[in-house]
Design an enzyme around this catalytic site. Structure first.
Site, short mmCIF file in Angstrom:
data_model
loop_
_atom_site.label_atom_id
_atom_site.label_comp_id
_atom_site.label_asym_id
_atom_site.label_seq_id
_atom_site.Cartn_x
_atom_site.Cartn_y
_atom_site.Cartn_z
N ASP A 1 1.34 2.50 10.00
CA ASP A 1 0.74 1.47 9.14
C ASP A 1 -0.69 1.11 9.58
OD1 ASP A 1 3.25 1.41 8.06
OD2 ASP A 1 3.53 -0.75 8.27
N ASP A 2 -1.42 0.55 8.63
CA ASP A 2 -2.69 -0.18 8.86
C ASP A 2 -3.94 0.71 8.98
OD1 ASP A 2 -0.99 -2.30 8.86
OD2 ASP A 2 -1.35 -2.92 10.92
N HIS B 1 -0.46 0.18 1.39
CA HIS B 1 -0.24 -0.99 2.27
C HIS B 1 -1.23 -2.11 1.91
CE1 HIS B 1 1.70 -2.73 5.74
NE2 HIS B 1 0.63 -2.75 6.50
N HIS C 1 -5.04 -5.44 3.56
CA HIS C 1 -3.94 -5.90 4.42
C HIS C 1 -3.65 -7.36 4.08
CE1 HIS C 1 -1.32 -6.31 7.98
NE2 HIS C 1 -1.14 -5.02 7.76
N HIS D 1 2.10 2.15 14.30
CA HIS D 1 0.80 1.74 13.74
C HIS D 1 -0.32 2.67 14.22
CE1 HIS D 1 3.18 -1.91 13.15
NE2 HIS D 1 2.31 -2.24 12.21
ZN LIG Z 1 0.35 -3.73 8.32
#
Ligand SMILES: [Zn+2]
Length: 262
Positions: free
Chosen positions: A68-69, A118, A122, A214
């Site tokens: 993620d991210d 996502h 964010h 992540h």
């Molecule tokens: Zn996230």
């Protein structure tokens, strides 16, 4: 190959049996146990019909790594590790990061990994309108489409936040919500130490798990350092790594006891 096939059949039979037992209600501890360990309630017996994907009752020892991210400064190094070990994963990207690191997004896609959505910034959902949530999903779908020619099919809301507004927005943008298996939260975003990340992921692995890692949102050196060992240990345990789309194709239908007798 023949032996592998037999193992696969045995595995899928055992998955069916486990599913049946769960459905029969004799192993109710599973759902309450997961509920206790996470803010997300996981209803193991009926998850295949639910709107949200936490894991999959897989026919074999498939497991999905998710990042993620990103894309962020560590993403290219993570791609190098995945390439070296020939592992496919799913990246839940932040739209504005994609604008800044367009070549990395293209590499993720061209390497055969899956790209999920996502949000664009964010997004923190508190106080946001339905329109804003829809816009965040749409803008990220758009940038991924511009860079890869494909629109994401899956959406992971930041923080794993789930409410009706988010569900409606996801439906409107035609993305399915994917979270992660409760015990498979590496908590790598806290930088708890390389060995802690390795232990938490590998000890809880089970067939059909979705592992949360992540590649952005902060320094991710620990995740990067943990990754080769995580992959090696799981490979030794017989797991193979698939994208979310591939994992869903492995899903076995959970039969009720009366269906098994037919
Ligand atoms: Zn996230």
């Amino acid at each position: 190959m023949e032996r592998k096939k037999k193992v696969a059949v045995l595995l899928s039979l055992s998955s069916l049996l486990v599913g049946t037992i769960l459905f029969g209600g004799t192993l109710l501890g599973e759902a309450s146990l997961q509920e206790g360990s996470s803010s997300h309630f996981v209803d193991t017996a009926t998850h295949s019909d639910a709107e949200i994907i936490y894991d999959v009752t897989s026919a074999d020892k498939s497991i999905a790594l998710t990042f993620d991210d990103g894309p962020d400064e560590t993403t290219e190094s993570i791609l190098n590790v995945l390439q070296e070990y020939q592992v496919k994963a799913t990246f839940f990207v932040v739209g504005e990061n994609c604008r800044q690191r367009q070549e990395t997004v293209k590499r993720v896609f061209q390497s055969g990994h899956e790209i999920g959505n996502h949000t664009y910034t964010h997004l923190r959902f508190r106080g946001k309108t339905q329109e804003r949530v829809v816009e965040e999903i749409a803008k990220t779908n758009q940038v991924v489409y511009e860079l890869t020619g494909e629109t994401p099919k899956f959406f992971r809301p930041p923080g794993g936040t789930i409410n009706d507004m988010i569900k409606v927005a996801a439906k409107r943008e035609n993305v399915k919500i994917v979270l992660w298996t409760a015990e498979e939260d590496s908590r790598d975003w806290r930088n708890p130490g390389v060995s802690w990340i390795i232990k938490n992921v590998t000890e809880h692995a089970k067939e059909g798990s979705i592992v949360l890692l992540h590649d952005g949102g902060g320094p991710r050196r620990q995740t990067l350092q943990a990754l080769p060992t995580i992959i090696s240990i799981l490979k030794k345990k017989g797991y193979h790594f698939v994208t979310i789309s591939e994992l869903l194709q492995k899903e076995v239908k959970v039969l009720r006891p009366e269906e098994l007798l037919k």
